[in-house]
Scaffold this motif. Sequence first.
Motif, PDB file in Angstrom:
ATOM      1  N   PRO B  81       0.820  -1.214   0.000  1.00  0.00           N
ATOM      2  CA  PRO B  81       0.000   0.000   0.000  1.00  0.00           C
ATOM      3  C   PRO B  81       0.860   1.272   0.000  1.00  0.00           C
ATOM      4  N   THR B  82       0.421   2.246  -0.773  1.00  0.00           N
ATOM      5  CA  THR B  82       1.168   3.495  -0.940  1.00  0.00           C
ATOM      6  C   THR B  82       1.379   4.224   0.387  1.00  0.00           C
ATOM      7  N   ALA B  83       0.352   4.246   1.228  1.00  0.00           N
ATOM      8  CA  ALA B  83       0.471   4.984   2.495  1.00  0.00           C
ATOM      9  C   ALA B  83       1.566   4.373   3.377  1.00  0.00           C
ATOM     10  N   ALA B  84       1.664   3.049   3.353  1.00  0.00           N
ATOM     11  CA  ALA B  84       2.707   2.388   4.140  1.00  0.00           C
ATOM     12  C   ALA B  84       4.092   2.776   3.608  1.00  0.00           C
ATOM     13  N   LEU B  85       4.232   2.790   2.298  1.00  0.00           N
ATOM     14  CA  LEU B  85       5.510   3.174   1.697  1.00  0.00           C
ATOM     15  C   LEU B  85       5.862   4.612   2.055  1.00  0.00           C
ATOM     16  N   ASP B  86       4.844   5.506   2.034  1.00  0.00           N
ATOM     17  CA  ASP B  86       5.088   6.906   2.391  1.00  0.00           C
ATOM     18  C   ASP B  86       5.633   7.006   3.815  1.00  0.00           C
ATOM     19  N   ALA B  87       5.001   6.262   4.726  1.00  0.00           N
ATOM     20  CA  ALA B  87       5.413   6.323   6.131  1.00  0.00           C
ATOM     21  C   ALA B  87       6.829   5.783   6.311  1.00  0.00           C
ATOM     22  N   LEU B  88       7.135   4.680   5.656  1.00  0.00           N
ATOM     23  CA  LEU B  88       8.449   4.059   5.799  1.00  0.00           C
ATOM     24  C   LEU B  88       9.550   4.890   5.158  1.00  0.00           C
ATOM     25  N   GLU B  89       9.242   5.441   3.994  1.00  0.00           N
ATOM     26  CA  GLU B  89      10.268   6.157   3.228  1.00  0.00           C
ATOM     27  C   GLU B  89      10.735   7.418   3.953  1.00  0.00           C
ATOM     28  N   ALA B  90       9.877   7.953   4.813  1.00  0.00           N
ATOM     29  CA  ALA B  90      10.268   9.138   5.581  1.00  0.00           C
ATOM     30  C   ALA B  90      11.352   8.795   6.603  1.00  0.00           C
ATOM     31  N   LEU B  91      11.490   7.496   6.921  1.00  0.00           N
ATOM     32  CA  LEU B  91      12.394   7.093   8.007  1.00  0.00           C
ATOM     33  C   LEU B  91      13.642   6.348   7.526  1.00  0.00           C
ATOM     34  N   ARG B  92      13.509   5.559   6.492  1.00  0.00           N
ATOM     35  CA  ARG B  92      14.649   4.754   6.027  1.00  0.00           C
ATOM     36  C   ARG B  92      14.595   4.650   4.502  1.00  0.00           C
ATOM     37  N   PRO B  93      15.768   4.431   3.876  1.00  0.00           N
ATOM     38  CA  PRO B  93      15.731   4.229   2.429  1.00  0.00           C
ATOM     39  C   PRO B  93      14.968   2.949   2.066  1.00  0.00           C
ATOM     40  N   ILE B  94      14.174   3.047   1.007  1.00  0.00           N
ATOM     41  CA  ILE B  94      13.494   1.865   0.462  1.00  0.00           C
ATOM     42  C   ILE B  94      14.164   1.521  -0.861  1.00  0.00           C
ATOM     43  N   ARG B  95      14.641   0.302  -0.967  1.00  0.00           N
ATOM     44  CA  ARG B  95      15.310  -0.152  -2.200  1.00  0.00           C
ATOM     45  C   ARG B  95      14.736  -1.486  -2.607  1.00  0.00           C
ATOM     46  N   PRO B  96      14.386  -1.719  -3.878  1.00  0.00           N
ATOM     47  CA  PRO B  96      14.389  -0.772  -4.990  1.00  0.00           C
ATOM     48  C   PRO B  96      13.440   0.407  -4.744  1.00  0.00           C
ATOM     49  N   ASN B  97      13.599   1.473  -5.536  1.00  0.00           N
ATOM     50  CA  ASN B  97      12.893   2.728  -5.262  1.00  0.00           C
ATOM     51  C   ASN B  97      11.407   2.705  -5.644  1.00  0.00           C
ATOM     52  N   ARG B  98      10.719   3.763  -5.251  1.00  0.00           N
ATOM     53  CA  ARG B  98       9.272   3.857  -5.447  1.00  0.00           C
ATOM     54  C   ARG B  98       8.879   3.839  -6.922  1.00  0.00           C
ATOM     55  N   ARG B  99       9.706   4.410  -7.772  1.00  0.00           N
ATOM     56  CA  ARG B  99       9.309   4.477  -9.184  1.00  0.00           C
ATOM     57  C   ARG B  99       9.215   3.073  -9.771  1.00  0.00           C
ATOM     58  N   ALA B 100      10.185   2.224  -9.424  1.00  0.00           N
ATOM     59  CA  ALA B 100      10.152   0.841  -9.922  1.00  0.00           C
ATOM     60  C   ALA B 100       8.896   0.130  -9.435  1.00  0.00           C
ATOM     61  N   LEU B 101       8.548   0.366  -8.184  1.00  0.00           N
ATOM     62  CA  LEU B 101       7.329  -0.225  -7.621  1.00  0.00           C
ATOM     63  C   LEU B 101       6.090   0.276  -8.344  1.00  0.00           C
ATOM     64  N   ALA B 102       6.003   1.596  -8.532  1.00  0.00           N
ATOM     65  CA  ALA B 102       4.814   2.192  -9.152  1.00  0.00           C
ATOM     66  C   ALA B 102       4.627   1.622 -10.556  1.00  0.00           C
ATOM     67  N   ILE B 103       5.727   1.520 -11.294  1.00  0.00           N
ATOM     68  CA  ILE B 103       5.631   1.018 -12.664  1.00  0.00           C
ATOM     69  C   ILE B 103       5.205  -0.440 -12.680  1.00  0.00           C
ATOM     70  N   SER B 104       5.752  -1.223 -11.791  1.00  0.00           N
ATOM     71  CA  SER B 104       5.431  -2.653 -11.847  1.00  0.00           C
ATOM     72  C   SER B 104       4.057  -2.955 -11.251  1.00  0.00           C
ATOM     73  N   GLN B 105       3.489  -1.994 -10.523  1.00  0.00           N
ATOM     74  CA  GLN B 105       2.143  -2.200  -9.970  1.00  0.00           C
ATOM     75  C   GLN B 105       1.049  -1.943 -11.002  1.00  0.00           C
ATOM     76  N   ASP B 106       1.413  -1.396 -12.151  1.00  0.00           N
ATOM     77  CA  ASP B 106       0.409  -0.969 -13.123  1.00  0.00           C
ATOM     78  C   ASP B 106       0.869  -1.387 -14.517  1.00  0.00           C
ATOM     79  N   ARG B 107       0.115  -2.325 -15.113  1.00  0.00           N
ATOM     80  CA  ARG B 107       0.544  -2.875 -16.394  1.00  0.00           C
ATOM     81  C   ARG B 107       0.660  -1.817 -17.491  1.00  0.00           C
ATOM     82  N   ILE B 108      -0.196  -0.803 -17.421  1.00  0.00           N
ATOM     83  CA  ILE B 108      -0.146   0.233 -18.472  1.00  0.00           C
ATOM     84  C   ILE B 108       1.070   1.135 -18.253  1.00  0.00           C
TER      85      ILE B 108
END
Lengths: 358, 358
Positions: B81-108
Amino acid sequence: MTEPLPPGSTIGILGGGQLGRMLAVAASRLGLRSHIYEPMASPPAADVAHRVTTASYDDAAALAAFAASVDVITYEFENIPTAALDALEALRPIRPNRRALAISQDRIAEKDFLTGLGLTTAPYHAVNSAADLEAAIAAIDTPAILKTTRLGYDGKGQARLREPADAPAALAAMNGAAAVLEGFISFSHEVSVIAARGLDGSVAAYDPGENVHRDGILHTTTVPARLSPGQRSDAVLLAARILNALDYVGVMGVELFVTPQGLLVNEIAPRVHNSGHWTQNGCAVDQFEQHIRAVAGWPLGDGGRHADVVMENLIGDDILRVPALAAERGTALHLYGKGEARPGRKMGHVNRIRPGKI
Amino acid sequence: MTEPLPPGSTIGILGGGQLGRMLAVAASRLGLRSHIYEPMASPPAADVAHRVTTASYDDAAALAAFAASVDVITYEFENIPTAALDALEALRPIRPNRRALAISQDRIAEKDFLTGLGLTTAPYHAVNSAADLEAAIAAIDTPAILKTTRLGYDGKGQARLREPADAPAALAAMNGAAAVLEGFISFSHEVSVIAARGLDGSVAAYDPGENVHRDGILHTTTVPARLSPGQRSDAVLLAARILNALDYVGVMGVELFVTPQGLLVNEIAPRVHNSGHWTQNGCAVDQFEQHIRAVAGWPLGDGGRHADVVMENLIGDDILRVPALAAERGTALHLYGKGEARPGRKMGHVNRIRPGKI
């Protein structure tokens, strides 16, 4: 138990060091859980175990609760107090069995057992006094090495005698403990056989590895070892004879000296063995999984080797080489998660893989 | 972070399934600890993790405590869920990054990104209504496949259209979710590239594997794949282009169709991938360790392969074959410790090793 333990069963492991850690990882590959029993807090195995009990070996309640929570008990080291074993054995099977432990805890019992099987060891003589030592030197001659009969590990509790005059100092180094004088062996190199015996009596051995020590601690193990085809098969048959004689269940490390007169047994360890770490990257089933398979009543893996491997231990400050080692081609890192890099402390190992043909 | 995480550091892993389990084991080999975040109790990864948080993805306090306890955050699945990622990203690096996640979450978004890089995908057309679907069929023709744009996994949320008359049923199967119509591709076989990119921008790819599916679920991956030398290098270069364009850190699975017109990208997964499980027994550094190395800022392993391997998934009742598989020569078992063998559930896999030459 005649059926193999089903996935979800729990292996109880006495000892939470690096061997317990790698046993726990291997158990996970079989869908089995691990419960570690260890007196020290935060041991290496705790990072990868389903459950950890932090308690001493004289805590009867903790031992009983541990036994009740597991399906079978095994161990990563041989110096487990007898009373703890008595308490545990009343509740759950302990594999490998008590006889293997008793023999490997006592150098004289071990050599008596081995020579009783018709195998060759270094000449040895029990030493409990200055008079004993004098008689032992007369029988064995110098150079020789005096060792405590119990608790020997990585070169501790040992003193060399270059000449008879070294006797008093060597005896003093034993701190009054029962000891054994062993004659020096003229050997070209040391090899070890990592062999396993299943609950059904089947035996599987890995290809022998060739060991090089530094400062009394294993430095490298190389497979294949320098052995003739006849020596290779002798080594494996000899290990199988030991396992069968003990009605053994689990993995055993058998250290051998290669001499002009044939193979001579240096010592046996009733557990997974540092000289078998190469199997993690050379075999489909490594020594840790093989041990878990045996104690869980599963079929043994075949022990086949698909690559040549050189294992190198990372001792103490060797841990500082990790960045360079991590960048090496064909090198597999195995670190133990230990905090402090004391001199002589085993911090990890690497397996350098060279594609091989069996 | 410019320095690699030192031994003793903790990797936070979102998701406690088999991928999280094997990531935790790989982290242990580097002396790193794992903390698993997973809503379900007793997940597979809990057996081998240093620490487990059992909490939902909307538990702000649990997310904050989790982030505070780890040094870097990664994940084993893409539908976080996006809200969870927002909360976590404020505190620690998330790898791979959000853009890779966003792209792979949406086939288009994924296909727009890939075609924007000049790569070829199946023809596709967004479908949010019956009118859209009619237009899509006019543009793409049948046979075609209608898929929800989000949450696609192992063949779920998909409907085939053999002819235009199948449109109403296919649209109904989407349950009102945004969808995409994809044209059928005439391909000879599917391969995948498991590639990694480090924090320093270096890229390492494993030899492509050839995938066979059954009932929409991966059945086997075989290395080497049937590819010409040119196709093999194209596959790796194409994966590197994707990773670099995303400024990616970690392992990615890139599924490719082999067609007479060249390689076509089926989909990408921003995580370790089922088709990379063979690396556990074919490489010094497997995909799980490679991912941990990347997210921990370590140097990547070389990705070299020392054996031919066939990976086979054990799905549902395949788990009943374990006793026979355990006795097979050259076969490495990897079970996930899952209790109930539901149809379609991934229970484990085996890697059959054939000594190879690189």
